[in-house]
Design an enzyme around this catalytic site. Structure first.
Site, PDB file in Angstrom:
ATOM      1  N   ASP A  59       0.863  -1.186   0.000  1.00 11.40           N
ATOM      2  CA  ASP A  59       0.000   0.000   0.000  1.00 11.40           C
ATOM      3  C   ASP A  59       0.897   1.233   0.000  1.00 11.40           C
ATOM      4  OD1 ASP A  59      -1.938   1.900   0.419  1.00 11.40           O
ATOM      5  OD2 ASP A  59      -2.233   1.402   2.546  1.00 11.40           O
ATOM      6  N   ASN A  61      -0.580   4.532  -0.266  1.00 10.44           N
ATOM      7  CA  ASN A  61      -1.302   5.749   0.138  1.00 10.44           C
ATOM      8  C   ASN A  61      -2.053   5.613   1.463  1.00 10.44           C
ATOM      9  OD1 ASN A  61      -3.323   4.084  -0.614  1.00 10.44           O
ATOM     10  ND2 ASN A  61      -4.185   5.390  -2.202  1.00 10.44           N
ATOM     11  N   ASP A  63      -4.337   3.567   2.644  1.00 11.43           N
ATOM     12  CA  ASP A  63      -5.760   3.215   2.803  1.00 11.43           C
ATOM     13  C   ASP A  63      -5.971   1.746   3.168  1.00 11.43           C
ATOM     14  OD1 ASP A  63      -5.145   1.972   0.434  1.00 11.43           O
ATOM     15  OD2 ASP A  63      -6.682   2.969  -0.771  1.00 11.43           O
ATOM     16  N   ASP A  67      -1.538  -1.089  -3.974  1.00 12.10           N
ATOM     17  CA  ASP A  67      -1.821  -0.331  -5.197  1.00 12.10           C
ATOM     18  C   ASP A  67      -0.631  -0.412  -6.155  1.00 12.10           C
ATOM     19  OD1 ASP A  67      -0.011   1.506  -3.976  1.00 12.10           O
ATOM     20  OD2 ASP A  67      -1.700   2.306  -2.814  1.00 12.10           O
ATOM     21  N   ASP A 242      -7.447 -15.575 -17.599  1.00  9.82           N
ATOM     22  CA  ASP A 242      -8.261 -16.130 -16.529  1.00  9.82           C
ATOM     23  C   ASP A 242      -9.274 -17.124 -17.104  1.00  9.82           C
ATOM     24  OD1 ASP A 242      -9.176 -15.763 -13.666  1.00  9.82           O
ATOM     25  OD2 ASP A 242     -11.032 -15.242 -14.694  1.00  9.82           O
ATOM     26  N   GLU A 304      -4.674 -19.851 -17.392  1.00  8.86           N
ATOM     27  CA  GLU A 304      -5.160 -20.529 -16.190  1.00  8.86           C
ATOM     28  C   GLU A 304      -5.868 -21.781 -16.674  1.00  8.86           C
ATOM     29  OE1 GLU A 304      -7.843 -19.798 -12.186  1.00  8.86           O
ATOM     30  OE2 GLU A 304      -8.622 -19.166 -14.114  1.00  8.86           O
TER      31      GLU A 304
END
Ligand code: GLC
Length: 585
Positions: A59, A61, A63, A67, A242, A304
């Site tokens: 992280d 920032n 929160d 990110d 995916d 996948e």
């Protein structure tokens, strides 16, 4: 240091691949000479890919959610680990019902992960670290909040209605209707959801908020290829596709044969023969491969591909034509559960013999499975077992996929109370199915509060207890750590021609506890690998003779523990879960 050890970077690879073409165009080389020029192996063939689950990586920032800028901040770490490429799981705008696998806009970044400019910066910075970036392409379904689906549910005649799979259902005898067949969602319940406004059902393989796309509609293919081009043009090195095996479903919507028994979600188990592995997907993959191969720089398609045996993977490569996925994941290898020399020998043999010469992509962990640390660990020797597994993964003949945290021996931390579960399949499936939070807890960077993952006191999932010891920073300082074992193996693999391209020859093939093999170059030089998969010390005699290695002197390249010796004649004693890699001279 790791930087200096890297082979040619992308620019160089691209330049090399295009040089003969350019020379022909300029009339400097006759066509035949250019055609005969040996093609260097594409970068992905021996690559170490590293999967990043961005919510839980870093992280930046405060929160409590990881990110893109967080990933950029950790590029030094990734470079020092030695990975060639990162695959980032979905960071596109999404209602986050399935934590990003429900995409509402394929060509933007969800604000909680950053901006497109952050993504571009990540790609540019990664390139400076000689790391390529792959993104996750979810082609099977969108979010129910995607504009296509919103449009599709407006009317049976709306422009995007046929982007999805619809049915009027069957009469239920009481003037109402019921789903058209017995197909179930992998995430529980019927796979059909009723939309009253248009009096139709739509199909969803996963959550009802993830309606499946209709790949029989050419406009879907066109739209999704445009999406892929958008990211290819932004410099991504490829995609992880995916759920790629399930893009096509039975057009007649016939019910699936029951299998007997129940799923982990408590539904009656039915075969997936109508919704998975339909032959039509292969022509699509050939078109996709050809589109991707038109880009310079050897872009790559990872798949996948859940199959039950390695042999079933071959069609996903395009069999002998090698014209579909570059690297479908060998999930049969990943599903090994017992640390058993015979089982690993069989899996390596299959990977080496059943893929028609294609390169295997081996892995053990991902964001959907209990970590190998816990699947294989015996609670006493987990770190040594993790090193044994890493040794096999990184010295076999294959491309490799690591999942964040695997390299430090991060443990699975499955929630113990249903009120703590964040993954919806754990909420609906509790207690039988506890969901996938356990393998998605924050990456453990250091021993500060929240393991250096975030400055927030509320990370989206709690940091796993024990992170004070098991973290990248403290392991970096510990010569003997799981992290440094990975670093050393990756460095060795990068620099040793036998470990890169050499063929794999199994040795001592009846030994039930010790797995031993040679990697041998066409020139006849080689490396021996021997790992003890048991809790008892084992003495063996290594020799490369049967693998065509004439040398009789063994030089240890890596050993865990550090003091494993090879006595004259090749006698080695491997302690419990010991691992040895040596050159034959
Ligand atoms: C894949 C992803 C998984 C996701 C599912 C639906 O299996 O790995 O996390 O839930 O697809 O998109």
């Amino acid at each position: 240091m790791a930087h200096a050890m890297k082979p040619a970077g992308f620019q160089q690879t691209i330049r090399r691949a295009w040089l003969p073409v350019l020379a022909v165009a300029l009339g400097l080389l006759p066509l035949t000479a250019a055609a005969a020029a040996p093609q260097p192996d594409p970068w992905w063939k021996y690559a170490v890919f590293y999967e990043i689950y961005p919510r839980s990586f870093q992280d930046s920032n405060g929160d409590g959610v990881g990110d893109l800028n967080g990933i950029t901040r950790r590029l030094d770490y990734l470079e020092s680990l030695g990975v060639d490429a990162i695959w980032i799981t979905p960071f596109f705008p999404s209602p986050q019902v399935d934590f990003g696998y429900d995409i509402s806009d394929y060509v933007a970044v969800d604000p909680q992960y950053g901006t497109l400019a952050d993504f571009d910066r990540l790609v540019a910075e990664a390139q400076k670290h000689q790391i390529r970036v792959l993104v996750d392409m979810v082609l099977n379904h969108t979010s129910d909040q995607h504009p296509w689906f919103i449009d599709a549910t407006r009317s049976r005649h709306s422009a995007a209605h046929d982007f999805y799979i619809w049915s009027n259902g069957l009469p239920d005898g009481s003037g109402k209707h019921r789903p058209p067949n017995n197909w179930t969602s992998l995430f529980g319940g019927s796979a059909w959801e009723y939309v009253p406004g248009i009096d139709q059902y739509y199909y969803h393989r996963f959550y009802r908020q993830q309606p499946d796309l209709n790949w029989r509609n050419p406009r879907v293919e066109h739209a999704m290829f445009e999406v892929m081009r958008f990211w290819l043009d932004r410099g991504v090195a490829g995609f992880r596709l995916d759920s790629v095996t399930s893009l096509y479903k039975d057009p007649q919507l016939r019910s699936a044969p029951p299998l007997g028994g129940r799923t982990s979600q408590g539904n009656a188990a039915v075969s997936d023969a109508r919704t998975n592995n339909l032959p039509e997907v292969h022509a699509l993959l050939r078109r996709m491969r050809s589109m991707v191969d038109h880009y310079p720089g050897n872009r790559v398609l990872l798949g996948e591909t859940y199959v039950s045996s390695t042999a079933q993977l071959s069609p996903w490569y395009g069999g002998a034509r090698h014209d579909e996925l570059h690297l479908p994941m060998d999930t049969a290898f990943a599903f090994a559960t017992r640390l058993d020399a015979r089982e690993f020998r069989r899996r390596l043999t299959e990977a080496g013999t059943q893929l028609q010469g294609s390169q295997p992509l081996l892995l053990l962990d991902n964001h959907d499975r209990t970590r190998s640390w816990d699947r294989f660990g015996d609670g006493v020797h987990n770190a040594d077992i993790a090193k044994v597994l890493a040794t096999v993964l990184l010295t076999a003949r294959s491309a490799v996929l690591l999942y964040q945290g695997e390299e430090i021996g991060q443990a699975t931390a499955t929630p113990v109370r249903v009120e703590d579960v964040r993954d919806p399949i754990g909420i609906t499936g509790w207690p039988r199915e506890k969901g996938r939070d356990g393998e998605r807890t924050p990456m453990q960077w250091d021993n500060s509060p929240q393991a250096g993952f975030t400055v927030s006191t509320h990370p989206w999932l709690p940091v796993t207890p024990g992170y004070e010891k098991v973290n990248a920073q403290s392991e970096r300082r510990d010569f003997d750590s799981v992290l440094n074992w990975h670093r050393k193996l990756i460095a060795l693999r990068r620099n040793d021609p036998a470990l890169r391209g050499g063929r794999l020859v199994l040795l001592d093939a009846d030994n039930p506890r010790v797995l031993t093999y040679a990697r041998v170059t066409p020139e006849g030089s080689g490396v021996l690998v021997s790992v003890n998969m048991s809790a008892q010390s084992q003495t063996i005699t290594v020799s490369g003779n049967s693998a065509g290695l004439a040398g009789t002197r063994f030089r240890t390249l890596l050993s865990s523990p550090i003091d494993i010796d090879v006595a004259a004649g090749g006698r080695i004693t491997l302690p419990a879960f010991g691992a040895w890699v040596g050159a034959v001279e």
